[in-house]
Design a protein around this motif. Structure first.
Motif, PDB file in Angstrom:
ATOM      1  N   ASN A 143       0.809  -1.223   0.000  1.00  0.00           N
ATOM      2  CA  ASN A 143       0.000   0.000   0.000  1.00  0.00           C
ATOM      3  C   ASN A 143       0.837   1.265   0.000  1.00  0.00           C
ATOM      4  O   ASN A 143       0.442   2.273  -0.602  1.00  0.00           O
ATOM      5  N   ASN A 144       1.973   1.256   0.672  1.00  0.00           N
ATOM      6  CA  ASN A 144       2.787   2.472   0.702  1.00  0.00           C
ATOM      7  C   ASN A 144       3.353   2.788  -0.677  1.00  0.00           C
ATOM      8  O   ASN A 144       3.448   3.958  -1.060  1.00  0.00           O
ATOM      9  N   ARG A 146       1.865   2.085  -3.459  1.00  0.00           N
ATOM     10  CA  ARG A 146       0.717   2.627  -4.189  1.00  0.00           C
ATOM     11  C   ARG A 146       0.456   4.087  -3.820  1.00  0.00           C
ATOM     12  O   ARG A 146       0.203   4.921  -4.698  1.00  0.00           O
ATOM     13  N   ARG A 147       0.528   4.382  -2.517  1.00  0.00           N
ATOM     14  CA  ARG A 147       0.305   5.771  -2.084  1.00  0.00           C
ATOM     15  C   ARG A 147       1.355   6.706  -2.662  1.00  0.00           C
ATOM     16  O   ARG A 147       1.040   7.831  -3.093  1.00  0.00           O
ATOM     17  N   ARG A 148       2.612   6.264  -2.671  1.00  0.00           N
ATOM     18  CA  ARG A 148       3.682   7.114  -3.219  1.00  0.00           C
ATOM     19  C   ARG A 148       3.503   7.318  -4.722  1.00  0.00           C
ATOM     20  O   ARG A 148       3.837   8.378  -5.252  1.00  0.00           O
ATOM     21  N   SER A 151       0.995   9.971  -5.062  1.00  0.00           N
ATOM     22  CA  SER A 151       1.634  11.264  -4.768  1.00  0.00           C
ATOM     23  C   SER A 151       2.449  11.751  -5.955  1.00  0.00           C
ATOM     24  O   SER A 151       2.487  12.960  -6.236  1.00  0.00           O
ATOM     25  N   GLU A 176      -6.833   2.755   0.846  1.00  0.00           N
ATOM     26  CA  GLU A 176      -5.665   3.589   1.116  1.00  0.00           C
ATOM     27  C   GLU A 176      -5.317   4.452  -0.094  1.00  0.00           C
ATOM     28  O   GLU A 176      -4.931   5.615   0.040  1.00  0.00           O
ATOM     29  N   VAL A 177      -5.440   3.877  -1.255  1.00  0.00           N
ATOM     30  CA  VAL A 177      -5.184   4.611  -2.497  1.00  0.00           C
ATOM     31  C   VAL A 177      -6.218   5.718  -2.678  1.00  0.00           C
ATOM     32  O   VAL A 177      -5.886   6.864  -3.011  1.00  0.00           O
ATOM     33  N   LYS A 179      -7.971   7.228  -0.353  1.00  0.00           N
ATOM     34  CA  LYS A 179      -7.729   8.266   0.653  1.00  0.00           C
ATOM     35  C   LYS A 179      -6.566   9.172   0.250  1.00  0.00           C
ATOM     36  O   LYS A 179      -6.621  10.392   0.454  1.00  0.00           O
ATOM     37  N   GLN A 180      -5.521   8.591  -0.330  1.00  0.00           N
ATOM     38  CA  GLN A 180      -4.379   9.401  -0.755  1.00  0.00           C
ATOM     39  C   GLN A 180      -4.779  10.358  -1.871  1.00  0.00           C
ATOM     40  O   GLN A 180      -4.386  11.532  -1.878  1.00  0.00           O
TER      41      GLN A 180
END
Length: 202
Positions: A143-144, A146-148, A151, A176-177, A179-180
């Motif tokens: 998930n991290n 994906r979030r980056r 971003s 999570e994606v 929300k980012q």
């Protein structure tokens, strides 16, 4: 008793010493003399706390030499956090091979490394790499990462970034994606972002 410069340094607090050392390292990096490269290389490959700062300066200030040093270190470094520092440094370089190097790191088995690589990859590659970044948003197992990647999309020009962020927020199945993407839209003053956020409140 007369104090030497060494005595004065010893009397400084640890924070003051650290600040002074980082300032000195920055001054070395800004000096055009190629001989300064060896100083930065030695500190970047050492175990002391100035290593991350030296790595950053190699990326931002030492051109082709900095890129060559960082990519060479990446080939041999095995410690995860140290590799992340090296990827971050590489991501700030502006060499012709920077993008392809970051692309290769997107397949790294270490999720921390992939997360560090995908953000500058999106920024450096711009529109040309959007399909690759989108695939990472949809498919990376971490998930991290994906979030980056989201971003990174958020740093593209608004005409590309805003529609993509809205699409991600609307359709991606990973919370999570989503929300980012929404978080990045809240930071924008673009009318399309504002209209989408207002629609969430209805």
């Amino acid at each position: 008793h007369s104090y030497t410069r060494e005595d004065a340094f010893e009397r400084l607090s640890m924070d003051a010493r650290r600040s002074l050392s980082q300032s000195a390292l920055g001054a070395i990096a800004y000096h055009r003399d190629p001989g300064r490269n060896a100083v930065l290389d030695r500190i970047a490959t050492g175990t002391w706390e100035l290593g991350p700062r030296a790595i950053s300066l190699l990326g931002t200030r030492r051109g082709a030499h900095g890129f060559a040093t960082l990519t060479k270190l990446l080939q041999t470094e095995r410690q995860s956090n140290a590799r992340v520092d090296l990827v971050n440094g590489t991501g700030t370089t502006r060499e012709s091979e920077t993008l392809s190097t970051l692309r290769g790191l997107l397949k790294d088995p270490d999720a921390k490394v992939r997360a560090a690589a995908v953000y500058p990859f999106a920024i450096r590659g711009q529109q040309a790499v959007v399909p690759e970044v989108t695939a990472i948003i949809d498919n990376d197992p971490d998930n991290n990462v994906r979030r980056r990647a989201v971003s990174g999309i958020g740093r593209l020009p608004a005409e590309t970034a805003i529609p993509m962020l809205i699409q991600i927020a609307r359709t991606n199945k990973n919370l999570e994606v989503q929300k980012q993407a929404v978080s990045l839209l809240t930071q924008s003053k673009d009318p399309r972002a504002i209209a989408y956020l207002e629609g969430l409140l209805k």
